[in-house]
Scaffold this motif. Sequence first.
Motif, PDB file in Angstrom:
ATOM      1  N   LYS A 237      29.027  13.862  -3.750  1.00 39.64           N
ATOM      2  CA  LYS A 237      28.617  14.921  -4.031  1.00 39.64           C
ATOM      3  C   LYS A 237      28.769  15.173  -5.810  1.00 39.64           C
ATOM      4  O   LYS A 237      29.883  14.760  -6.167  1.00 39.64           O
ATOM      5  N   GLY A 238      27.623  15.358  -6.367  1.00 40.06           N
ATOM      6  CA  GLY A 238      27.723  15.440  -8.047  1.00 40.06           C
ATOM      7  C   GLY A 238      27.628  14.321  -8.695  1.00 40.06           C
ATOM      8  O   GLY A 238      26.501  13.833  -9.342  1.00 40.06           O
ATOM      9  N   GLY A 239      28.652  13.443  -8.437  1.00 34.48           N
ATOM     10  CA  GLY A 239      28.550  11.882  -9.296  1.00 34.48           C
ATOM     11  C   GLY A 239      30.175  11.408  -9.260  1.00 34.48           C
ATOM     12  O   GLY A 239      30.916  12.159  -8.922  1.00 34.48           O
ATOM     13  N   PRO A 240      30.314  10.509 -10.018  1.00 39.72           N
ATOM     14  CA  PRO A 240      29.367   9.498 -10.756  1.00 39.72           C
ATOM     15  C   PRO A 240      28.342   8.487  -9.839  1.00 39.72           C
ATOM     16  O   PRO A 240      28.851   8.519  -8.612  1.00 39.72           O
ATOM     17  N   HIS A 241      27.650   7.995 -10.472  1.00 39.60           N
ATOM     18  CA  HIS A 241      26.584   6.992  -9.374  1.00 39.60           C
ATOM     19  C   HIS A 241      27.234   5.703  -9.316  1.00 39.60           C
ATOM     20  O   HIS A 241      26.693   4.708  -8.672  1.00 39.60           O
ATOM     21  N   THR A 242      28.394   5.348 -10.068  1.00 39.24           N
ATOM     22  CA  THR A 242      28.862   3.890 -10.243  1.00 39.24           C
ATOM     23  C   THR A 242      30.305   4.014  -9.877  1.00 39.24           C
ATOM     24  O   THR A 242      31.084   5.110 -10.448  1.00 39.24           O
ATOM     25  N   TYR A 243      30.961   3.039  -9.598  1.00 41.56           N
ATOM     26  CA  TYR A 243      32.391   3.076  -9.352  1.00 41.56           C
ATOM     27  C   TYR A 243      32.992   1.830  -9.807  1.00 41.56           C
ATOM     28  O   TYR A 243      32.493   0.695  -9.636  1.00 41.56           O
ATOM     29  N   TYR A 244      33.899   1.683 -10.722  1.00 43.18           N
ATOM     30  CA  TYR A 244      34.515   0.363 -11.164  1.00 43.18           C
ATOM     31  C   TYR A 244      35.683  -0.064 -10.577  1.00 43.18           C
ATOM     32  O   TYR A 244      36.532   0.783 -10.299  1.00 43.18           O
ATOM     33  N   THR A 245      35.627  -1.075  -9.810  1.00 43.75           N
ATOM     34  CA  THR A 245      36.626  -1.728  -9.010  1.00 43.75           C
ATOM     35  C   THR A 245      37.884  -2.108  -9.761  1.00 43.75           C
ATOM     36  O   THR A 245      37.923  -2.290 -10.674  1.00 43.75           O
TER      37      THR A 245
ATOM     38  N   LEU B 102      24.466   8.919  -3.722  1.00 48.25           N
ATOM     39  CA  LEU B 102      24.731  10.340  -4.064  1.00 48.25           C
ATOM     40  C   LEU B 102      23.925  11.320  -3.200  1.00 48.25           C
ATOM     41  O   LEU B 102      23.005  11.016  -2.614  1.00 48.25           O
ATOM     42  N   CYS B 103      24.462  12.563  -2.933  1.00 52.36           N
ATOM     43  CA  CYS B 103      23.921  13.532  -2.268  1.00 52.36           C
ATOM     44  C   CYS B 103      22.958  14.435  -3.449  1.00 52.36           C
ATOM     45  O   CYS B 103      23.368  14.592  -4.343  1.00 52.36           O
ATOM     46  N   SER B 104      21.740  14.703  -2.866  1.00 46.48           N
ATOM     47  CA  SER B 104      20.928  15.093  -3.755  1.00 46.48           C
ATOM     48  C   SER B 104      20.279  16.341  -2.971  1.00 46.48           C
ATOM     49  O   SER B 104      19.731  16.002  -2.001  1.00 46.48           O
ATOM     50  N   PRO B 105      19.927  17.764  -3.584  1.00 51.55           N
ATOM     51  CA  PRO B 105      20.737  18.017  -4.792  1.00 51.55           C
ATOM     52  C   PRO B 105      22.106  18.286  -4.611  1.00 51.55           C
ATOM     53  O   PRO B 105      22.596  18.611  -3.526  1.00 51.55           O
ATOM     54  N   SER B 106      22.946  17.995  -5.569  1.00 48.81           N
ATOM     55  CA  SER B 106      24.305  18.241  -5.647  1.00 48.81           C
ATOM     56  C   SER B 106      25.065  18.628  -6.927  1.00 48.81           C
ATOM     57  O   SER B 106      24.335  18.108  -7.918  1.00 48.81           O
ATOM     58  N   HIS B 107      26.008  19.182  -7.007  1.00 50.45           N
ATOM     59  CA  HIS B 107      26.463  19.309  -8.186  1.00 50.45           C
ATOM     60  C   HIS B 107      28.078  19.255  -8.747  1.00 50.45           C
ATOM     61  O   HIS B 107      28.662  19.444  -7.384  1.00 50.45           O
ATOM     62  N   CYS B 108      28.534  18.874  -9.701  1.00 49.77           N
ATOM     63  CA  CYS B 108      30.175  19.199  -9.887  1.00 49.77           C
ATOM     64  C   CYS B 108      30.144  19.468 -11.443  1.00 49.77           C
ATOM     65  O   CYS B 108      29.336  19.432 -12.222  1.00 49.77           O
TER      66      CYS B 108
ATOM     67  N   HIS C 202      29.769  20.072  -4.679  1.00 49.06           N
ATOM     68  CA  HIS C 202      29.256  20.681  -3.769  1.00 49.06           C
ATOM     69  C   HIS C 202      27.662  20.330  -3.497  1.00 49.06           C
ATOM     70  O   HIS C 202      27.168  19.920  -4.571  1.00 49.06           O
ATOM     71  N   THR C 203      27.157  20.497  -2.417  1.00 50.93           N
ATOM     72  CA  THR C 203      25.612  20.136  -2.305  1.00 50.93           C
ATOM     73  C   THR C 203      25.142  21.394  -2.464  1.00 50.93           C
ATOM     74  O   THR C 203      25.715  22.538  -2.643  1.00 50.93           O
ATOM     75  N   VAL C 204      23.630  21.523  -3.030  1.00 46.01           N
ATOM     76  CA  VAL C 204      22.981  22.632  -3.425  1.00 46.01           C
ATOM     77  C   VAL C 204      21.807  22.829  -2.343  1.00 46.01           C
ATOM     78  O   VAL C 204      21.080  21.764  -2.090  1.00 46.01           O
ATOM     79  N   GLY C 205      21.934  23.894  -1.454  1.00 48.77           N
ATOM     80  CA  GLY C 205      20.746  24.223  -0.608  1.00 48.77           C
ATOM     81  C   GLY C 205      20.958  23.343   0.682  1.00 48.77           C
ATOM     82  O   GLY C 205      21.938  22.880   1.015  1.00 48.77           O
ATOM     83  N   SER C 206      19.872  23.600   1.442  1.00 47.65           N
ATOM     84  CA  SER C 206      20.056  22.683   2.994  1.00 47.65           C
ATOM     85  C   SER C 206      19.462  21.369   3.067  1.00 47.65           C
ATOM     86  O   SER C 206      19.821  20.626   3.971  1.00 47.65           O
ATOM     87  N   ASN C 207      18.486  21.282   2.134  1.00 45.31           N
ATOM     88  CA  ASN C 207      17.703  19.921   2.472  1.00 45.31           C
ATOM     89  C   ASN C 207      18.320  18.891   1.288  1.00 45.31           C
ATOM     90  O   ASN C 207      17.872  18.653   0.412  1.00 45.31           O
TER      91      ASN C 207
END
Length: 233
Positions: free
Chosen positions: A111-119, A164-170, A223-228
Amino acid sequence: MRFSIILGYSLISLSAASHLHARNSLSSCDEATLNTTVGAYTTQEGDTMASISSTVNRGMCDIARLNRMADALLPLTTGEALIIPPETCQPDNSTCLITAHPNGTYSDCVKGGPHTYYTLKGDTIRYVALKLNITIDSLLATAQGPDKDADTVLDEGDFLKIPLCSPSHCSFHPYTFTYGTYKDIAEKSGSTVGQLMAMNPTYNHSDVARGEGPVIAVVRDCHTVGSNVTVIS
Ligand SMILES: *[C@@H]1O[C@H](CO)[C@@H](O)[C@H](O)[C@H]1NC(C)=O
Ligand SMILES: *[C@@H]1O[C@H](CO)[C@@H](O)[C@H](O)[C@H]1NC(C)=O
Ligand SMILES: *[C@@H]1O[C@H](CO)[C@@H](O)[C@H](O)[C@H]1NC(C)=O
Ligand SMILES: *[C@@H]1O[C@H](CO)[C@@H](O)[C@H](O)[C@H]1NC(C)=O
Ligand SMILES: *[C@@H]1O[C@H](CO)[C@@H](O)[C@H](O)[C@H]1NC(C)=O
Ligand SMILES: *[C@@H]1O[C@H](CO)[C@@H](O)[C@H](O)[C@H]1NC(C)=O
């Protein structure tokens, strides 16, 4: 209770410590006999947190938290200077560890992000997924690179793409990290250890002057936003 330890030029406040674990005193443990000296330990080749904890007879998590380790199980480098905490009646070897629960449920996306993880050193897809609280399959589906086995140790310093979950927010906040591990912060902030690691790829606990809390970026209230909600890769 608040107490502080003077270490050379620096002051480390342990007031936060008492909030992190319950301190019920055990009848068999006499506080007066505890070794309350704060020590120093320089890591040798082959040391692990478990071996150091046995050598100095202190809880692994107590050592990890006093040294502000991101994760107690992140492999140590030789020659690291660690602070050894005072003995307690309830040495803590477990509450900082990131473990899979038998009936744990995991999401398909972060949820939210980020979109990349550095190992980091020692990471596997299985452990990164656990740190991000997502399924191994969902991470394998987006992670870049040829390695598709969940238990192979990944090269250090590679980017993995996170679903990532879309839409979502942090929300994101600078945070002065004075005591604990990322697990403690994640539990309080509604994020995950993996997100904190992904947000702070250069954090190195042994690189920061003692007593000066390093500032890390903390991800909060994810958190995610909405139900879709759909998974984006
Ligand atoms: C007490 O703990 C310190 C720090 O770990 C250590 O250097 C010292 O040897 C210990 N003292 C005793 C009597 O065990
Ligand atoms: C747990 O902590 C104690 C300190 O009381 C230490 O002696 C012991 O070796 C630790 N166990 C592990 C598995 O690290
Ligand atoms: C896990 O789930 C099973 C089946 O629902 C249940 O019997 C068991 O007690 C659960 N274990 C834990 C540790 O919650
Ligand atoms: C992990 O995700 C599951 C399912 O989305 C959720 O119930 C659980 O609280 C999460 N745990 C952590 C530590 O974030
Ligand atoms: C962390 O910093 C210490 C001291 O500057 C250095 O020796 C060590 O190699 C660094 N660790 C990593 C993983 O970069
Ligand atoms: C849910 O979101 C997806 C992706 O944005 C969209 O294609 C789809 O039409 C949406 N479904 C509903 C029921 O709104």
